[in-house]
Design a protein around this motif. Structure first.
Motif, PDB file in Angstrom:
ATOM      1  N   LEU A 100      27.344-126.033 -22.154  1.00 57.78           N
ATOM      2  CA  LEU A 100      26.624-127.231 -21.718  1.00 57.78           C
ATOM      3  C   LEU A 100      26.935-128.434 -22.607  1.00 57.78           C
ATOM      4  CD1 LEU A 100      23.216-125.652 -20.700  1.00 57.78           C
ATOM      5  CD2 LEU A 100      24.863-126.779 -19.183  1.00 57.78           C
ATOM      6  N   LYS A 101      27.075-128.186 -23.907  1.00 55.27           N
ATOM      7  CA  LYS A 101      27.410-129.280 -24.816  1.00 55.27           C
ATOM      8  C   LYS A 101      28.775-129.870 -24.449  1.00 55.27           C
ATOM      9  CE  LYS A 101      27.486-130.596 -29.630  1.00 55.27           C
ATOM     10  NZ  LYS A 101      27.230-130.206 -31.005  1.00 55.27           N
ATOM     11  N   LYS A 102      29.739-129.004 -24.123  1.00 54.31           N
ATOM     12  CA  LYS A 102      31.066-129.481 -23.708  1.00 54.31           C
ATOM     13  C   LYS A 102      30.979-130.242 -22.390  1.00 54.31           C
ATOM     14  CE  LYS A 102      33.681-125.971 -26.122  1.00 54.31           C
ATOM     15  NZ  LYS A 102      34.535-124.774 -26.014  1.00 54.31           N
ATOM     16  N   TYR A 103      29.983-129.939 -21.595  1.00 53.53           N
ATOM     17  CA  TYR A 103      29.776-130.617 -20.317  1.00 53.53           C
ATOM     18  C   TYR A 103      29.042-131.943 -20.499  1.00 53.53           C
ATOM     19  CZ  TYR A 103      28.987-130.903 -15.258  1.00 53.53           C
ATOM     20  OH  TYR A 103      28.984-131.290 -13.950  1.00 53.53           O
ATOM     21  N   GLY A 104      28.566-132.194 -21.719  1.00 52.39           N
ATOM     22  CA  GLY A 104      27.877-133.448 -22.016  1.00 52.39           C
ATOM     23  C   GLY A 104      26.367-133.350 -22.041  1.00 52.39           C
ATOM     24  N   VAL A 105      25.843-132.146 -21.954  1.00 52.24           N
ATOM     25  CA  VAL A 105      24.386-131.946 -21.969  1.00 52.24           C
ATOM     26  C   VAL A 105      23.959-131.610 -23.397  1.00 52.24           C
ATOM     27  CG1 VAL A 105      22.466-130.565 -21.069  1.00 52.24           C
ATOM     28  CG2 VAL A 105      24.447-131.062 -19.599  1.00 52.24           C
ATOM     29  N   GLN A 106      22.969-132.316 -23.892  1.00 50.89           N
ATOM     30  CA  GLN A 106      22.451-132.020 -25.224  1.00 50.89           C
ATOM     31  C   GLN A 106      21.749-130.657 -25.194  1.00 50.89           C
ATOM     32  OE1 GLN A 106      22.739-133.548 -28.230  1.00 50.89           O
ATOM     33  NE2 GLN A 106      24.256-134.766 -27.122  1.00 50.89           N
ATOM     34  N   PRO A 107      22.062-129.762 -26.141  1.00 48.76           N
ATOM     35  CA  PRO A 107      21.425-128.444 -26.158  1.00 48.76           C
ATOM     36  C   PRO A 107      19.895-128.503 -26.182  1.00 48.76           C
ATOM     37  CG  PRO A 107      23.330-128.431 -27.576  1.00 48.76           C
ATOM     38  CD  PRO A 107      23.119-129.862 -27.139  1.00 48.76           C
ATOM     39  N   SER A 108      19.331-129.435 -26.907  1.00 45.83           N
ATOM     40  CA  SER A 108      17.865-129.537 -26.959  1.00 45.83           C
ATOM     41  C   SER A 108      17.295-129.885 -25.585  1.00 45.83           C
ATOM     42  CB  SER A 108      17.429-130.562 -28.000  1.00 45.83           C
ATOM     43  OG  SER A 108      17.998-131.833 -27.713  1.00 45.83           O
ATOM     44  N   THR A 109      17.985-130.747 -24.841  1.00 45.73           N
ATOM     45  CA  THR A 109      17.545-131.105 -23.489  1.00 45.73           C
ATOM     46  C   THR A 109      17.701-129.922 -22.551  1.00 45.73           C
ATOM     47  OG1 THR A 109      18.203-133.389 -23.876  1.00 45.73           O
ATOM     48  CG2 THR A 109      17.907-132.719 -21.579  1.00 45.73           C
ATOM     49  N   ALA A 110      18.820-129.230 -22.661  1.00 47.42           N
ATOM     50  CA  ALA A 110      19.052-128.052 -21.825  1.00 47.42           C
ATOM     51  C   ALA A 110      17.980-126.995 -22.086  1.00 47.42           C
ATOM     52  CB  ALA A 110      20.434-127.476 -22.094  1.00 47.42           C
ATOM     53  N   GLU A 126      14.977-127.422 -23.191  1.00 47.84           N
ATOM     54  CA  GLU A 126      13.692-127.860 -22.654  1.00 47.84           C
ATOM     55  C   GLU A 126      13.583-127.462 -21.180  1.00 47.84           C
ATOM     56  OE1 GLU A 126      11.087-131.935 -21.982  1.00 47.84           O
ATOM     57  OE2 GLU A 126      12.881-132.025 -23.234  1.00 47.84           O
ATOM     58  N   ALA A 127      14.670-127.652 -20.448  1.00 39.79           N
ATOM     59  CA  ALA A 127      14.681-127.273 -19.027  1.00 39.79           C
ATOM     60  C   ALA A 127      14.669-125.754 -18.861  1.00 39.79           C
ATOM     61  CB  ALA A 127      15.902-127.872 -18.336  1.00 39.79           C
ATOM     62  N   ILE A 128      15.528-125.069 -19.591  1.00 36.33           N
ATOM     63  CA  ILE A 128      15.641-123.606 -19.476  1.00 36.33           C
ATOM     64  C   ILE A 128      14.340-122.924 -19.850  1.00 36.33           C
ATOM     65  CG2 ILE A 128      16.760-121.594 -20.526  1.00 36.33           C
ATOM     66  CD1 ILE A 128      19.349-123.394 -20.599  1.00 36.33           C
ATOM     67  N   ASN A 129      13.699-123.401 -20.911  1.00 37.17           N
ATOM     68  CA  ASN A 129      12.461-122.759 -21.367  1.00 37.17           C
ATOM     69  C   ASN A 129      11.272-123.044 -20.465  1.00 37.17           C
ATOM     70  OD1 ASN A 129      13.640-121.378 -23.462  1.00 37.17           O
ATOM     71  ND2 ASN A 129      13.345-123.043 -24.912  1.00 37.17           N
ATOM     72  N   GLY A 130      11.457-123.905 -19.493  1.00 37.94           N
ATOM     73  CA  GLY A 130      10.437-124.132 -18.478  1.00 37.94           C
ATOM     74  C   GLY A 130      10.743-123.379 -17.188  1.00 37.94           C
ATOM     75  N   GLY A 131      11.806-122.589 -17.220  1.00 38.22           N
ATOM     76  CA  GLY A 131      12.229-121.888 -16.013  1.00 38.22           C
ATOM     77  C   GLY A 131      12.440-120.397 -16.248  1.00 38.22           C
ATOM     78  N   GLN A 164      14.812-115.557 -27.348  1.00 37.55           N
ATOM     79  CA  GLN A 164      15.912-116.216 -28.051  1.00 37.55           C
ATOM     80  C   GLN A 164      16.061-117.683 -27.665  1.00 37.55           C
ATOM     81  OE1 GLN A 164      17.145-115.150 -30.643  1.00 37.55           O
ATOM     82  NE2 GLN A 164      16.465-113.045 -30.517  1.00 37.55           N
ATOM     83  N   THR A 165      15.873-118.019 -26.390  1.00 40.58           N
ATOM     84  CA  THR A 165      15.997-119.441 -26.023  1.00 40.58           C
ATOM     85  C   THR A 165      14.863-120.263 -26.617  1.00 40.58           C
ATOM     86  OG1 THR A 165      14.853-119.188 -23.889  1.00 40.58           O
ATOM     87  CG2 THR A 165      17.267-118.958 -23.885  1.00 40.58           C
ATOM     88  N   THR A 166      13.702-119.653 -26.812  1.00 40.49           N
ATOM     89  CA  THR A 166      12.602-120.399 -27.432  1.00 40.49           C
ATOM     90  C   THR A 166      12.817-120.560 -28.931  1.00 40.49           C
ATOM     91  OG1 THR A 166      11.203-118.440 -27.756  1.00 40.49           O
ATOM     92  CG2 THR A 166      10.926-119.662 -25.693  1.00 40.49           C
ATOM     93  N   ARG A 167      13.633-119.681 -29.525  1.00 32.92           N
ATOM     94  CA  ARG A 167      13.886-119.755 -30.963  1.00 32.92           C
ATOM     95  C   ARG A 167      15.152-120.533 -31.319  1.00 32.92           C
ATOM     96  NH1 ARG A 167      13.041-114.106 -33.676  1.00 32.92           N
ATOM     97  NH2 ARG A 167      11.819-115.191 -35.233  1.00 32.92           N
TER      98      ARG A 167
END
Length: 118
Positions: free
Chosen positions: A56-66, A68-73, A79-82
């Motif tokens: 995702l970072k290579k795609y231009g998405v900030q890991p912290s933003t990603a 936030e979305a993933i941990n709501g889904g 591990q994703t929460t940590r």
């Protein structure tokens, strides 16, 4: 934990002193087998989440933003929460030694191999 129901009942007062949750998994060895499979799943989640963040970072998405979305889904896991506190921060402070994780993964591999028809 593994063992006969009577033995597990007798030992549970001691086991509960260091374990948050005690589950009787079956005969002697069943607890260790279950723990090793659990730790393989845990390490797989960590590997997949980390590789996903790199993609995702290579795609231009900030890991912290990603995250936030993933941990709501539905992709959320322990591990994703940590990841924000342990990987994105570069602390890498999981509280579980890599050598112990490797040991459990090796045990799980042997368990699966012994139960798989050749």
């Amino acid at each position: 934990v593994g063992g006969s129901p009577a033995d597990v009942a007798d030992a549970s007062v001691f086991i509960e002193a260091w374990s948050k949750k005690v589950v009787h998994c079956g005969p002697v060895g069943a607890g260790d087998a279950t723990k090793s499979i659990n730790n393989v799943l845990n390490s797989a989640h960590l590997l997949l989440a980390t590789e996903g963040m790199l993609a995702l970072k290579k795609y231009g998405v900030q890991p912290s933003t990603a995250l936030e979305a993933i941990n709501g889904g539905s992709g959320m896991s322990l591990q994703t929460t940590r990841l924000p506190d342990n990987v994105l921060s570069r602390k890498f402070a999981y509280g579980f030694a890599l050598g112990l994780m490797r040991k459990d993964c090796k045990i799980a591999g042997g368990l699966v191999a012994s139960q798989t028809p050749s």
